[in-house]
Motif scaffolding. Structure first.
Motif, mmCIF file in Angstrom:
data_model
loop_
_atom_site.group_PDB
_atom_site.id
_atom_site.type_symbol
_atom_site.label_atom_id
_atom_site.label_comp_id
_atom_site.label_asym_id
_atom_site.label_seq_id
_atom_site.Cartn_x
_atom_site.Cartn_y
_atom_site.Cartn_z
ATOM 1 N N SER A 21 -5.949 2.447 -5.646
ATOM 2 C CA SER A 21 -6.313 1.442 -4.645
ATOM 3 C C SER A 21 -5.087 1.001 -3.843
ATOM 4 O O SER A 21 -5.185 0.777 -2.631
ATOM 5 C CB SER A 21 -7.000 0.242 -5.291
ATOM 6 O OG SER A 21 -6.106 -0.458 -6.112
ATOM 7 N N THR A 22 -3.931 0.914 -4.490
ATOM 8 C CA THR A 22 -2.706 0.551 -3.777
ATOM 9 C C THR A 22 -2.308 1.648 -2.798
ATOM 10 O O THR A 22 -1.932 1.365 -1.657
ATOM 11 C CB THR A 22 -1.556 0.302 -4.778
ATOM 12 O OG1 THR A 22 -1.923 -0.768 -5.638
ATOM 13 C CG2 THR A 22 -0.269 -0.045 -4.059
ATOM 14 N N ILE A 23 -2.407 2.906 -3.223
ATOM 15 C CA ILE A 23 -2.065 4.023 -2.336
ATOM 16 C C ILE A 23 -2.972 4.024 -1.114
ATOM 17 O O ILE A 23 -2.489 4.111 0.026
ATOM 18 C CB ILE A 23 -2.152 5.367 -3.089
ATOM 19 C CG1 ILE A 23 -0.998 5.483 -4.091
ATOM 20 C CG2 ILE A 23 -2.135 6.540 -2.111
ATOM 21 C CD1 ILE A 23 -1.106 6.677 -5.012
ATOM 22 N N PHE A 24 -4.291 3.923 -1.309
ATOM 23 C CA PHE A 24 -5.213 3.988 -0.171
ATOM 24 C C PHE A 24 -5.108 2.768 0.734
ATOM 25 O O PHE A 24 -5.152 2.902 1.959
ATOM 26 C CB PHE A 24 -6.650 4.201 -0.640
ATOM 27 C CG PHE A 24 -6.888 5.597 -1.121
ATOM 28 C CD1 PHE A 24 -6.723 6.688 -0.282
ATOM 29 C CD2 PHE A 24 -7.267 5.831 -2.428
ATOM 30 C CE1 PHE A 24 -6.933 7.983 -0.719
ATOM 31 C CE2 PHE A 24 -7.475 7.126 -2.883
ATOM 32 C CZ PHE A 24 -7.308 8.206 -2.032
ATOM 33 N N SER A 25 -4.950 1.588 0.166
ATOM 34 C CA SER A 25 -4.834 0.408 1.029
ATOM 35 C C SER A 25 -3.533 0.453 1.832
ATOM 36 O O SER A 25 -3.507 0.049 2.997
ATOM 37 C CB SER A 25 -4.925 -0.877 0.207
ATOM 38 O OG SER A 25 -3.827 -0.992 -0.664
ATOM 39 N N THR A 26 -2.464 0.962 1.230
ATOM 40 C CA THR A 26 -1.195 1.070 1.951
ATOM 41 C C THR A 26 -1.267 2.158 3.018
ATOM 42 O O THR A 26 -0.713 1.999 4.102
ATOM 43 C CB THR A 26 -0.048 1.362 0.972
ATOM 44 O OG1 THR A 26 -0.022 0.347 -0.022
ATOM 45 C CG2 THR A 26 1.295 1.392 1.687
ATOM 46 N N LEU A 27 -1.951 3.259 2.716
ATOM 47 C CA LEU A 27 -2.097 4.328 3.708
ATOM 48 C C LEU A 27 -2.783 3.834 4.972
ATOM 49 O O LEU A 27 -2.430 4.244 6.077
ATOM 50 C CB LEU A 27 -2.912 5.484 3.123
ATOM 51 C CG LEU A 27 -2.144 6.552 2.375
ATOM 52 C CD1 LEU A 27 -3.097 7.562 1.759
ATOM 53 C CD2 LEU A 27 -1.146 7.237 3.277
ATOM 54 N N GLN A 40 8.205 3.251 -0.289
ATOM 55 C CA GLN A 40 8.814 2.091 -0.950
ATOM 56 C C GLN A 40 7.943 1.584 -2.084
ATOM 57 O O GLN A 40 8.431 1.255 -3.155
ATOM 58 C CB GLN A 40 9.058 0.972 0.075
ATOM 59 C CG GLN A 40 9.584 -0.305 -0.509
ATOM 60 C CD GLN A 40 10.975 -0.160 -1.094
ATOM 61 O OE1 GLN A 40 11.730 0.710 -0.717
ATOM 62 N NE2 GLN A 40 11.302 -1.017 -2.046
ATOM 63 N N ILE A 41 6.643 1.539 -1.872
ATOM 64 C CA ILE A 41 5.732 1.035 -2.898
ATOM 65 C C ILE A 41 5.692 1.966 -4.100
ATOM 66 O O ILE A 41 5.711 1.522 -5.249
ATOM 67 C CB ILE A 41 4.321 0.829 -2.309
ATOM 68 C CG1 ILE A 41 4.345 -0.381 -1.382
ATOM 69 C CG2 ILE A 41 3.283 0.646 -3.400
ATOM 70 C CD1 ILE A 41 3.072 -0.596 -0.627
ATOM 71 N N LEU A 42 5.684 3.270 -3.850
ATOM 72 C CA LEU A 42 5.586 4.224 -4.951
ATOM 73 C C LEU A 42 6.901 4.412 -5.700
ATOM 74 O O LEU A 42 6.896 4.702 -6.894
ATOM 75 C CB LEU A 42 5.087 5.578 -4.439
ATOM 76 C CG LEU A 42 3.655 5.605 -3.944
ATOM 77 C CD1 LEU A 42 3.324 6.977 -3.389
ATOM 78 C CD2 LEU A 42 2.691 5.223 -5.052
ATOM 79 N N MET A 43 8.025 4.251 -5.030
ATOM 80 C CA MET A 43 9.313 4.540 -5.660
ATOM 81 C C MET A 43 10.087 3.309 -6.098
ATOM 82 O O MET A 43 11.117 3.441 -6.751
ATOM 83 C CB MET A 43 10.190 5.358 -4.704
ATOM 84 C CG MET A 43 9.589 6.681 -4.355
ATOM 85 S SD MET A 43 9.286 7.643 -5.841
ATOM 86 C CE MET A 43 8.598 9.105 -5.165
ATOM 87 N N ALA A 44 9.622 2.129 -5.768
ATOM 88 C CA ALA A 44 10.336 0.913 -6.147
ATOM 89 C C ALA A 44 10.309 0.733 -7.659
ATOM 90 O O ALA A 44 9.314 1.026 -8.322
ATOM 91 C CB ALA A 44 9.712 -0.299 -5.467
ATOM 92 N N GLU A 45 11.421 0.266 -8.203
ATOM 93 C CA GLU A 45 11.502 0.044 -9.643
ATOM 94 C C GLU A 45 10.720 -1.216 -10.013
ATOM 95 O O GLU A 45 10.846 -2.249 -9.354
ATOM 96 C CB GLU A 45 12.960 -0.109 -10.067
ATOM 97 C CG GLU A 45 13.141 -0.177 -11.550
ATOM 98 C CD GLU A 45 14.598 -0.156 -11.955
ATOM 99 O OE1 GLU A 45 14.869 -0.557 -13.099
ATOM 100 O OE2 GLU A 45 15.443 0.229 -11.148
ATOM 101 N N GLN A 46 9.916 -1.104 -11.029
ATOM 102 C CA GLN A 46 9.107 -2.226 -11.480
ATOM 103 C C GLN A 46 9.943 -3.142 -12.388
ATOM 104 O O GLN A 46 10.700 -2.645 -13.220
ATOM 105 C CB GLN A 46 7.895 -1.725 -12.265
ATOM 106 C CG GLN A 46 6.951 -0.884 -11.450
ATOM 107 C CD GLN A 46 6.213 -1.721 -10.435
ATOM 108 O OE1 GLN A 46 5.712 -2.792 -10.725
ATOM 109 N NE2 GLN A 46 6.168 -1.232 -9.210
#
Length: 113
Positions: free
Chosen positions: A47-53, A62-68
């Protein structure tokens, strides 16, 4: 040049107030807490991937590679956390395989003509 490996046992920042296990919700003391990245479910990830796309595609990397940031877990929740992480990885793998099959099936059918 030396490389330091971050241990998942230490908090990244001092937590103020009571700590609660991110998986079970049980109270846990800072001394006994197991600190690790949060559990991200397949549904949350997709859902995060599709909403960001659709809203801000430039931020996807940035969302996928940011350190949690690490969150606390109760020591007795480690086996459950490992089991849940494995289950989420299997779900994601199956979804990716299904997508690959849907994409590749017409290609193979056209190539066999």
């Amino acid at each position: 040049m030396t490389t330091e490996i971050a241990t998942s046992q230490k908090p990244e920042a001092k937590a103020e107030g009571p700590l609660f296990c991110a998986l079970t919700g049980k109270p846990v003391s800072p001394e006994e807490a197991y600190w690790a990245p949060p559990l991200i479910t397949t549904k949350e990830l997709l859902s995060t991937i599709f909403s960001t796309l659709f809203s801000a595609p430039g931020n996807l990397g940035q969302i996928l590679m940011a350190e949690q940031p690490n969150v606390p877990y109760a020591p007795d929740a480690r086996p459950l956390l490992a089991q849940r992480r494995s289950a989420e990885q299997v779900k994601l793998l199956l979804i990716l395989l299904l997508i690959a099959a849907v994409i590749l099936t017409p290609v193979f059918l056209l190539a066999m003509r």
